[in-house]
Design an enzyme around this catalytic site. Structure first.
Site, mmCIF file in Angstrom:
data_model
loop_
_atom_site.group_PDB
_atom_site.id
_atom_site.type_symbol
_atom_site.label_atom_id
_atom_site.label_comp_id
_atom_site.label_asym_id
_atom_site.label_seq_id
_atom_site.Cartn_x
_atom_site.Cartn_y
_atom_site.Cartn_z
ATOM 1 N N ASP A 32 -8.679 -6.460 -4.239
ATOM 2 C CA ASP A 32 -8.406 -5.171 -3.858
ATOM 3 C C ASP A 32 -9.001 -4.172 -4.814
ATOM 4 O O ASP A 32 -8.398 -4.212 -5.889
ATOM 5 C CB ASP A 32 -6.783 -5.228 -3.810
ATOM 6 C CG ASP A 32 -6.339 -4.044 -3.363
ATOM 7 O OD1 ASP A 32 -6.898 -3.050 -3.111
ATOM 8 O OD2 ASP A 32 -5.147 -3.935 -3.307
ATOM 9 N N HIS A 84 -8.168 -5.234 0.018
ATOM 10 C CA HIS A 84 -6.734 -4.692 0.006
ATOM 11 C C HIS A 84 -5.775 -5.319 1.288
ATOM 12 O O HIS A 84 -4.599 -5.436 1.218
ATOM 13 C CB HIS A 84 -6.774 -3.428 0.187
ATOM 14 C CG HIS A 84 -5.615 -2.650 0.149
ATOM 15 N ND1 HIS A 84 -4.754 -2.569 -0.635
ATOM 16 C CD2 HIS A 84 -5.125 -1.701 1.154
ATOM 17 C CE1 HIS A 84 -3.488 -1.717 -0.366
ATOM 18 N NE2 HIS A 84 -3.860 -1.095 0.861
ATOM 19 N N ASP A 85 -6.590 -5.514 2.501
ATOM 20 C CA ASP A 85 -5.690 -5.904 3.508
ATOM 21 C C ASP A 85 -5.199 -7.397 3.564
ATOM 22 O O ASP A 85 -4.268 -7.662 4.481
ATOM 23 C CB ASP A 85 -6.596 -6.017 4.668
ATOM 24 C CG ASP A 85 -6.574 -4.775 5.471
ATOM 25 O OD1 ASP A 85 -5.572 -3.718 5.445
ATOM 26 O OD2 ASP A 85 -7.458 -4.426 6.405
ATOM 27 N N SER A 140 0.871 -1.184 -0.013
ATOM 28 C CA SER A 140 0.114 -0.078 0.022
ATOM 29 C C SER A 140 1.099 1.244 0.040
ATOM 30 O O SER A 140 1.550 1.269 -0.946
ATOM 31 C CB SER A 140 -0.817 0.123 1.202
ATOM 32 O OG SER A 140 -1.947 0.941 1.291
#
Lengths: 389, 231
Positions: free
Chosen positions: A327, A360-361, A161
Site C-alpha cells: 500500500d 491499498h485496495d 482508508s
C-alpha cells in the site's frame, strides 16, 4: 444507460432507497467550517438485530467513494455490497450476532446530505454552496445516528482508508463511546503526496467545461470526462506496480500490434478507461471534490497540539491496526506512527502488517490474513465485552 | 525460586505440554522445547497485572497469563509472522524491535515487563534493560546462562562455541549476539541501579537449583536464569 444511471444516482442523493434519518432546525450539525448544517439527513443501512443491552453494535465507516450498502445489493450498480466478503450472516462479522450499521457520510451522494442534495434555501442542489465537510463533521453526524439508536457504546467501529480516518476520529473524539476500534490501511493524517493526487483529481473535474462551476445540474450536464480522469488517476494509487504488471503487463487490447495512435492500445489503458466510465455512472462529481477535501484536511495530531498521543490520552478503547506491505497510499509507516502514539498513551493495541502485492485496495478483497486478524481481534473484544459467542 | 509462587500447577502442566508440542519456530532465539523458564516467569506475576511481553514470540506466555492470571497483557514481537498469529488468536501484540521501539512506551506504564530469552539477541542489552526498568514497575528477565558447565566444557575441551539443544545455532548464524553469564548479568543490574528481588536458576532438566546454593554454583550449573528486578 449511463444517463439512466446518472438520474438514478441523483435520485439516490435526494430520495434514497435506504432508510433516512432527518434532523430538523432544532438539531443542526455543527461543522468545522464554522457554520451549522440544517436541516440535514443521514441515509443508512443496518444488518442484524440490536440486542437488549444495546452492546452488540458495530459501526462500519466507508471509504472515499463507498456508501452505506456494505452488505446488501447496491441500488445504483446492482452489485453486491462492498464488504460482503467480510460482513453478513455467518461471515467474520456475523450479522446473526452483531448489529451492523453503515451510513453514507455527510458530503456523500447516496442519500446523506451532500452537494447533490437539494438546498432547501434555494430549491436547487447545493453544489459548492455546501460548506467543506471534514472527517470530524462526518463522525459528529454518525454520533447523532448512534444516539438515535440508543446505543451508549459501540462494540466496534471499523473501516479502511477514509473509513479508517473516521475510526481514528471516533476513538479520539468519543473514546467512551467506542469499545474497540479497527482502522485499516489508513493514517492519522493525509500525506503531501496523497493531497497531491487528490488535487490532480479535483483539477480534472473542474477543468471539464460541463462542470459549470459546480452548477452542472442546473445546466442539465455532468462533468463525466473530468470525473472519469480523476478516477483513473486515483485508481492507480489503489493498486501496486507489481499487481498492475502481473495483471496487464504490456499486453495489447484486442489487437495484434501497436496502432501508432492514441486509442487504448494497452490493456491497462482500456482497464482504466472502463474504471473511469463506470465510476461516473455511480458518483457525483461535486461529492468527489468534498470527499477528497475531507481526507486532505484530516490531521489528528494537529488537532492536539501536534502530539498524536494526546489525541488518545487516557483511552480505554481496544485498538487493532492493519496495514498492507504494497500500500503506497497509506504505507505501513502511517499505521506504525499511530501505533507508537497509542503505545505512548498506554492504549491496548494490536498491529498487523499483511504481506500482499494488491496495494491499498487489499482491504476490500478476500485476504485470509486480514480476516484472521479481524476475527481474532473481534472475538477477544467480544469476550472482554461479555458478548456470548 | 527464592520465594513461593501461587500459580495453578494443573494449568502449568498443560502449558508445559503445549510448549513441548510446539515446533521450533523462526521467531525464537533458543530451542522452544526448553522454554520451562516461562513457567517460572508466570509464577512471578500476580493476577490482574498489566504486563508487557517484549519478544512475545508466538504468544505462549501471554496466552498462559491471560488464561490463568487474567492479566491485561500486551506483546511486542520482531517477527511479523509471530505477530499476525498472535493477533489472530486474540492477543494484543504489535510488531516492533526491542532495540528501537521501547522508547514509545510511557514510564511505569506496566506492572511487569517481561523479556524472556531475548536479551542475548538484542543489539544493546544494557539500553534494553534500562528501558524495561523504566517502563515497568518490575522487570522479569530470563536468559540462557553462558557460564553453564557445558558451555565452559565445550570451549575448554573442544575449543568450540557450544551448540546443543538449548543453544541450537552455530556461531555464524545465531541471532544470539550478546551472551552473558549469570554473574555478568548481576553486574549489569548493579550498574543500572536495579535491585534483584528474586532469582531462579534452572538446570539442564528444567529443575530449579536449590535456594541455599551460592552464586558460583548457580553460574556453573544453571542452564537458564530468571530474574525479577526493580528500580
Amino acid at each position: 444507460m449511463a444517463a439512466l444511471r446518472a438520474r438514478k444516482t441523483n435520485n439516490e442523493a435526494d430520495q434514497p432507497s435506504s432508510p433516512v434519518l432527518r434532523f430538523g432546525a432544532d438539531k443542526p450539525l455543527k461543522l468545522d467550517a464554522g457554520t451549522l448544517l440544517s436541516p440535514f439527513q443521514i441515509a443508512y443501512q443496518t444488518y442484524g438485530t440490536l440486542n437488549d443491552a444495546h452492546s452488540n453494535a458495530i459501526l462500519v465507516c466507508h471509504a472515499l467513494t463507498g456508501d452505506q450498502h456494505v452488505a446488501s445489493t447496491n441500488p445504483v450498480t446492482g452489485k453486491p455490497g462492498w464488504w460482503e466478503v467480510l460482513i453478513g450472516p455467518g461471515r467474520i462479522i456475523d450479522t446473526n450476532r452483531f448489529f451492523v450499521i453503515c451510513c453514507n457520510v455527510i458530503g456523500g451522494c447516496l442519500g446523506s446530505t451532500g452537494p447533490a442534495s437539494i438546498n432547501p434555501a434555494t430549491g436547487k442542489p447545493y453544489g459548492l454552496d455546501l460548506p467543506v465537510i471534514t472527517i470530524r463533521d462526518m463522525v459528529r453526524a454518525q454520533l447523532m445516528l448512534i444516539d438515535h439508536f440508543g446505543i451508549e457504546k459501540l462494540f466496534c467501529v471499523l473501516g479502511g482508508s477514509m473509513g479508517g480516518m473516521q475510526v481514528l476520529q471516533w476513538a479520539s473524539s468519543y473514546p467512551e463511546r467506542v469499545f474497540s476500534a479497527l482502522p485499516i490501511a489508513t493514517g492519522a493524517r493525509h500525506s503531501s503526496q496523497n493531497i497531491a493526487f487528490h488535487e490532480v483529481g479535483r483539477q480534472a473535474v473542474m477543468a471539464d467545461p460541463d462542470w459549470h462551476g459546480g452548477k452542472y445540474f442546473e445546466h442539465g450536464k455532468r462533468p463525466e470526462k473530468g470525473l472519469a480522469v480523476a478516477r483513473m488517476a486515483a485508481h492507480i494509487t489503489y493498486l501496486s506496480e507489481v499487481a498492475l504488471h502481473r495483471k496487464f503487463g504490456r499486453n495489447l487490447q484486442d489487437r495484434e500490434a501497436l496502432t501508432f495512435g492514441f486509442d487504448a492500445d494497452f490493456q491497462i489503458e482500456s482497464y482504466l478507461r472502463h474504471q473511469g466510465m463506470t465510476f461516473v455512472d455511480r458518483f457525483d462529481a461535486n461529492s468527489y471534490l468534498y470527499m477528497t477535501r475531507s481526507m486532505d484536511y484530516f490531521d489528528l495530531a494537529a488537532d492536539h497540539g501536534g502530539r498524536l498521543a494526546d489525541a488518545f490520552a487516557g483511552t480505554k478503547t481496544r485498538f487493532c491496526l492493519v496495514s498492507f506491505t504494497s500500500d503506497w497510499l497509506f504505507p505501513t509507516e502511517e499505521s506504525r506512527s499511530v501505533v507508537h502514539a497509542l503505545n505512548a498513551a498506554g492504549a491496548s493495541v494490536s498491529f498487523v502488517e499483511i504481506e500482499t502485492d494488491r496495494g491499498h485496495d487489499a482491504f476490500l478483497l478476500d485476504e485470509p490474513e486480514l480476516f484472521a486478524a479481524i476475527n481474532g481481534f473481534i472475538a477477544s473484544a467480544a469476550r472482554a465485552r461479555g458478548l456470548s459467542l | 525460586m527464592r520465594q513461593a509462587s501461587a500459580h495453578d500447577p494443573e494449568k502449568l502442566q498443560t502449558f508445559r505440554i503445549a510448549i513441548m508440542r510446539q515446533e521450533k519456530g523462526p521467531t525464537m532465539s533458543v530451542n522452544r522445547a526448553q522454554r520451562v523458564d516461562l513457567e517460572v516467569v508466570a509464577g512471578l506475576i500476580p493476577p490482574q497485572s498489566r504486563v508487557l511481553d517484549v519478544g512475545s514470540g508466538d504468544g505462549l506466555l501471554l496466552e498462559l497469563l491471560q488464561e490463568t492470571k487474567q492479566v491485561d497483557g500486551r506483546g511486542l514481537e520482531l517477527s511479523q509472522r509471530g505477530v499476525n498469529e498472535c493477533v489472530a488468536r486474540g492477543l494484543s501484540v504489535i510488531q516492533g524491535d526491542a532495540d528501537t521501539d521501547l522508547e514509545f512506551y510511557p514510564d511505569k506504564g506496566f506492572d511487569f515487563v517481561v523479556l524472556s530469552q531475548t536479551l542475548q539477541a538484542t543489539r544493546n542489552p544494557k539500553l534494553v534493560l534500562d528501558e524495561l526498568l523504566r517502563i515497568g514497575n518490575r522487570a522479569i528477565v530470563s536468559f540462557p546462562n553462558f557460564g553453564h558447565w557445558r558451555v565452559r566444557l565445550s570451549l575448554f575441551v573442544q575449543g568450540r562455541m557450544p551448540v546443543n539443544d538449548d543453544l541450537p545455532y552455530s556461531w555464524y548464524d545465531t541471532p544470539n549476539i550478546h551472551f552473558c553469564t549469570i554473574r555478568d548479568f548481576v553486574n549489569l543490574c548493579d550498574e543500572l541501579g536495579a535491585t534483584v528481588e528474586k532469582a531462579t536458576a534452572l538446570d539442564g532438566n528444567g529443575q530449579k537449583i536449590g535456594l541455599s546454593m551460592p552464586w558460583w554454583f548457580w553460574n556453573f550449573f544453571g542452564q537458564q536464569a530468571v530474574f525479577l528486578l526493580k528500580r
